[in-house]
Design a protein around this motif. Structure first.
Motif, PDB file in Angstrom:
ATOM      1  N   VAL A  83     -25.262  66.009  91.548  1.00 12.66           N
ATOM      2  CA  VAL A  83     -24.580  65.112  92.488  1.00 12.66           C
ATOM      3  C   VAL A  83     -23.939  63.948  91.729  1.00 12.66           C
ATOM      4  O   VAL A  83     -22.772  63.597  91.963  1.00 12.66           O
ATOM      5  CB  VAL A  83     -25.558  64.594  93.567  1.00 12.66           C
ATOM      6  N   PHE A  84     -24.679  63.353  90.807  1.00 13.02           N
ATOM      7  CA  PHE A  84     -24.131  62.278  89.976  1.00 13.02           C
ATOM      8  C   PHE A  84     -22.902  62.756  89.217  1.00 13.02           C
ATOM      9  O   PHE A  84     -21.864  62.092  89.196  1.00 13.02           O
ATOM     10  CB  PHE A  84     -25.190  61.775  88.983  1.00 13.02           C
ATOM     11  N   TRP A  85     -23.018  63.916  88.571  1.00 14.70           N
ATOM     12  CA  TRP A  85     -21.929  64.414  87.746  1.00 14.70           C
ATOM     13  C   TRP A  85     -20.697  64.738  88.575  1.00 14.70           C
ATOM     14  O   TRP A  85     -19.567  64.441  88.167  1.00 14.70           O
ATOM     15  CB  TRP A  85     -22.379  65.635  86.940  1.00 14.70           C
ATOM     16  N   GLN A  86     -20.893  65.330  89.738  1.00 11.08           N
ATOM     17  CA  GLN A  86     -19.744  65.683  90.566  1.00 11.08           C
ATOM     18  C   GLN A  86     -18.994  64.427  90.998  1.00 11.08           C
ATOM     19  O   GLN A  86     -17.773  64.392  90.975  1.00 11.08           O
ATOM     20  CB  GLN A  86     -20.178  66.503  91.778  1.00 11.08           C
ATOM     21  N   GLU A  87     -19.737  63.381  91.379  1.00 12.40           N
ATOM     22  CA  GLU A  87     -19.091  62.122  91.755  1.00 12.40           C
ATOM     23  C   GLU A  87     -18.371  61.504  90.546  1.00 12.40           C
ATOM     24  O   GLU A  87     -17.262  60.973  90.674  1.00 12.40           O
ATOM     25  CB  GLU A  87     -20.089  61.138  92.356  1.00 12.40           C
ATOM     26  N   LYS A  88     -18.996  61.560  89.392  1.00 11.32           N
ATOM     27  CA  LYS A  88     -18.374  61.038  88.162  1.00 11.32           C
ATOM     28  C   LYS A  88     -17.059  61.773  87.880  1.00 11.32           C
ATOM     29  O   LYS A  88     -16.036  61.143  87.605  1.00 11.32           O
ATOM     30  CB  LYS A  88     -19.358  61.207  86.991  1.00 11.32           C
ATOM     31  N   PHE A  89     -17.102  63.088  87.953  1.00  9.30           N
ATOM     32  CA  PHE A  89     -15.893  63.881  87.686  1.00  9.30           C
ATOM     33  C   PHE A  89     -14.816  63.606  88.732  1.00  9.30           C
ATOM     34  O   PHE A  89     -13.633  63.460  88.401  1.00  9.30           O
ATOM     35  CB  PHE A  89     -16.223  65.368  87.631  1.00  9.30           C
ATOM     36  N   ASN A  90     -15.203  63.530  90.009  1.00 13.00           N
ATOM     37  CA  ASN A  90     -14.237  63.243  91.076  1.00 13.00           C
ATOM     38  C   ASN A  90     -13.589  61.879  90.860  1.00 13.00           C
ATOM     39  O   ASN A  90     -12.381  61.718  91.060  1.00 13.00           O
ATOM     40  CB  ASN A  90     -14.910  63.296  92.447  1.00 13.00           C
ATOM     41  N   SER A  91     -14.392  60.911  90.433  1.00  7.03           N
ATOM     42  CA  SER A  91     -13.880  59.571  90.151  1.00  7.03           C
ATOM     43  C   SER A  91     -12.868  59.616  89.004  1.00  7.03           C
ATOM     44  O   SER A  91     -11.809  58.968  89.069  1.00  7.03           O
ATOM     45  CB  SER A  91     -15.043  58.649  89.804  1.00  7.03           C
ATOM     46  N   ASN A  92     -13.173  60.370  87.968  1.00  4.79           N
ATOM     47  CA  ASN A  92     -12.247  60.498  86.835  1.00  4.79           C
ATOM     48  C   ASN A  92     -10.916  61.104  87.277  1.00  4.79           C
ATOM     49  O   ASN A  92      -9.844  60.624  86.899  1.00  4.79           O
ATOM     50  CB  ASN A  92     -12.855  61.359  85.733  1.00  4.79           C
ATOM     51  N   VAL A  93     -10.983  62.150  88.083  1.00  3.09           N
ATOM     52  CA  VAL A  93      -9.764  62.829  88.539  1.00  3.09           C
ATOM     53  C   VAL A  93      -8.945  61.894  89.433  1.00  3.09           C
ATOM     54  O   VAL A  93      -7.712  61.821  89.300  1.00  3.09           O
ATOM     55  CB  VAL A  93     -10.119  64.148  89.266  1.00  3.09           C
ATOM     56  N   ARG A  94      -9.609  61.163  90.326  1.00  5.64           N
ATOM     57  CA  ARG A  94      -8.895  60.194  91.181  1.00  5.64           C
ATOM     58  C   ARG A  94      -8.221  59.123  90.333  1.00  5.64           C
ATOM     59  O   ARG A  94      -7.060  58.757  90.565  1.00  5.64           O
ATOM     60  CB  ARG A  94      -9.863  59.539  92.172  1.00  5.64           C
ATOM     61  N   ARG A  95      -8.933  58.609  89.326  1.00  6.26           N
ATOM     62  CA  ARG A  95      -8.370  57.575  88.450  1.00  6.26           C
ATOM     63  C   ARG A  95      -7.165  58.131  87.683  1.00  6.26           C
ATOM     64  O   ARG A  95      -6.129  57.463  87.575  1.00  6.26           O
ATOM     65  CB  ARG A  95      -9.431  57.054  87.485  1.00  6.26           C
ATOM     66  N   ASP A  96      -7.281  59.346  87.163  1.00  4.57           N
ATOM     67  CA  ASP A  96      -6.166  59.959  86.428  1.00  4.57           C
ATOM     68  C   ASP A  96      -4.925  60.059  87.314  1.00  4.57           C
ATOM     69  O   ASP A  96      -3.805  59.768  86.873  1.00  4.57           O
ATOM     70  CB  ASP A  96      -6.549  61.350  85.918  1.00  4.57           C
ATOM     71  N   LYS A  97      -5.111  60.465  88.570  1.00  7.37           N
ATOM     72  CA  LYS A  97      -3.990  60.611  89.501  1.00  7.37           C
ATOM     73  C   LYS A  97      -3.351  59.252  89.782  1.00  7.37           C
ATOM     74  O   LYS A  97      -2.126  59.111  89.780  1.00  7.37           O
ATOM     75  CB  LYS A  97      -4.472  61.250  90.801  1.00  7.37           C
ATOM     76  N   LYS A  98      -4.185  58.245  89.992  1.00  6.22           N
ATOM     77  CA  LYS A  98      -3.691  56.890  90.278  1.00  6.22           C
ATOM     78  C   LYS A  98      -2.908  56.335  89.086  1.00  6.22           C
ATOM     79  O   LYS A  98      -1.827  55.773  89.245  1.00  6.22           O
ATOM     80  CB  LYS A  98      -4.863  55.968  90.616  1.00  6.22           C
ATOM     81  N   VAL A  99      -3.444  56.521  87.889  1.00  7.81           N
ATOM     82  CA  VAL A  99      -2.777  56.031  86.671  1.00  7.81           C
ATOM     83  C   VAL A  99      -1.436  56.723  86.495  1.00  7.81           C
ATOM     84  O   VAL A  99      -0.430  56.083  86.173  1.00  7.81           O
ATOM     85  CB  VAL A  99      -3.687  56.236  85.434  1.00  7.81           C
ATOM     86  N   ARG A 100      -1.397  58.035  86.729  1.00  7.89           N
ATOM     87  CA  ARG A 100      -0.146  58.787  86.612  1.00  7.89           C
ATOM     88  C   ARG A 100       0.897  58.217  87.574  1.00  7.89           C
ATOM     89  O   ARG A 100       2.056  57.990  87.197  1.00  7.89           O
ATOM     90  CB  ARG A 100      -0.388  60.268  86.878  1.00  7.89           C
ATOM     91  N   GLN A 101       0.497  57.965  88.810  1.00  6.65           N
ATOM     92  CA  GLN A 101       1.420  57.417  89.808  1.00  6.65           C
ATOM     93  C   GLN A 101       1.923  56.027  89.386  1.00  6.65           C
ATOM     94  O   GLN A 101       3.107  55.726  89.534  1.00  6.65           O
ATOM     95  CB  GLN A 101       0.741  57.340  91.172  1.00  6.65           C
ATOM     96  N   GLN A 102       1.027  55.204  88.859  1.00  5.73           N
ATOM     97  CA  GLN A 102       1.429  53.866  88.418  1.00  5.73           C
ATOM     98  C   GLN A 102       2.444  53.939  87.280  1.00  5.73           C
ATOM     99  O   GLN A 102       3.443  53.221  87.281  1.00  5.73           O
ATOM    100  CB  GLN A 102       0.204  53.065  87.968  1.00  5.73           C
ATOM    101  N   LEU A 103       2.174  54.802  86.307  1.00  5.81           N
ATOM    102  CA  LEU A 103       3.090  54.926  85.167  1.00  5.81           C
ATOM    103  C   LEU A 103       4.446  55.473  85.605  1.00  5.81           C
ATOM    104  O   LEU A 103       5.494  54.985  85.161  1.00  5.81           O
ATOM    105  CB  LEU A 103       2.470  55.816  84.089  1.00  5.81           C
ATOM    106  N   GLU A 104       4.437  56.470  86.476  1.00  3.31           N
ATOM    107  CA  GLU A 104       5.697  57.036  86.953  1.00  3.31           C
ATOM    108  C   GLU A 104       6.490  56.004  87.752  1.00  3.31           C
ATOM    109  O   GLU A 104       7.713  55.947  87.651  1.00  3.31           O
ATOM    110  CB  GLU A 104       5.433  58.303  87.766  1.00  3.31           C
TER     111      GLU A 104
END
Length: 134
Positions: A83-104
């Motif tokens: 459960v911890f790991w899945q939330e950690k991974f989901n958080s990473n993926v959400r952050r990656d998407k947000k950063v991509r949108q900001q840079l674009e």
């Protein structure tokens, strides 16, 4: 069940670096030999691994495990505390998407190369993609 005790796992995880990783160094070395010049970890959203101001392009060298490369055998989930790991991974993926949108939104082209894609052909393709002007 984890194959090592908590103290050993903690020591192992604390040794994982965020900058100057082996995959990042391999990509940097290849692109530099290909004649591409870049800046490292510039003060942009997400602190991209490589920044190519001339081409208005940034490159992230993502580890398959941490950033969840789809259908990759390295994107496994640890058996202990899933459960911890899945939330950690989901958080990473959400952050990656947000950063991509900001840079674009700032006018940067965002490229990602995955840790499992560090073969000669993929790196040549990355170099060609960086040099494209849109």
């Amino acid at each position: 069940m984890d194959i090592v005790d908590r103290a050993t796992r903690s020591r192992m995880m604390s040794g994982i670096r965020g900058k100057n990783t082996r995959p990042e160094l391999a990509v940097r070395s290849f692109l530099h030999r290909a004649g591409l010049r870049f800046r490292l970890h510039a003060k942009l959203p997400g602190k991209p691994d490589l920044v190519f101001p001339k081409y208005r392009t940034v490159v992230f060298v993502h580890g398959c495990f941490w950033h969840r490369h789809e259908d990759c055998p390295y994107a496994t989930t640890p058996a202990s505390n899933p459960v911890f790991w899945q939330e950690k991974f989901n958080s990473n993926v959400r952050r990656d998407k947000k950063v991509r949108q900001q840079l674009e939104a700032l006018g940067w082209r965002v490229l990602v190369i995955w840790g499992c894609q560090l073969d000669e052909a993929s790196l040549r393709g990355l170099a060609r993609e960086i040099q494209k002007r849109e």
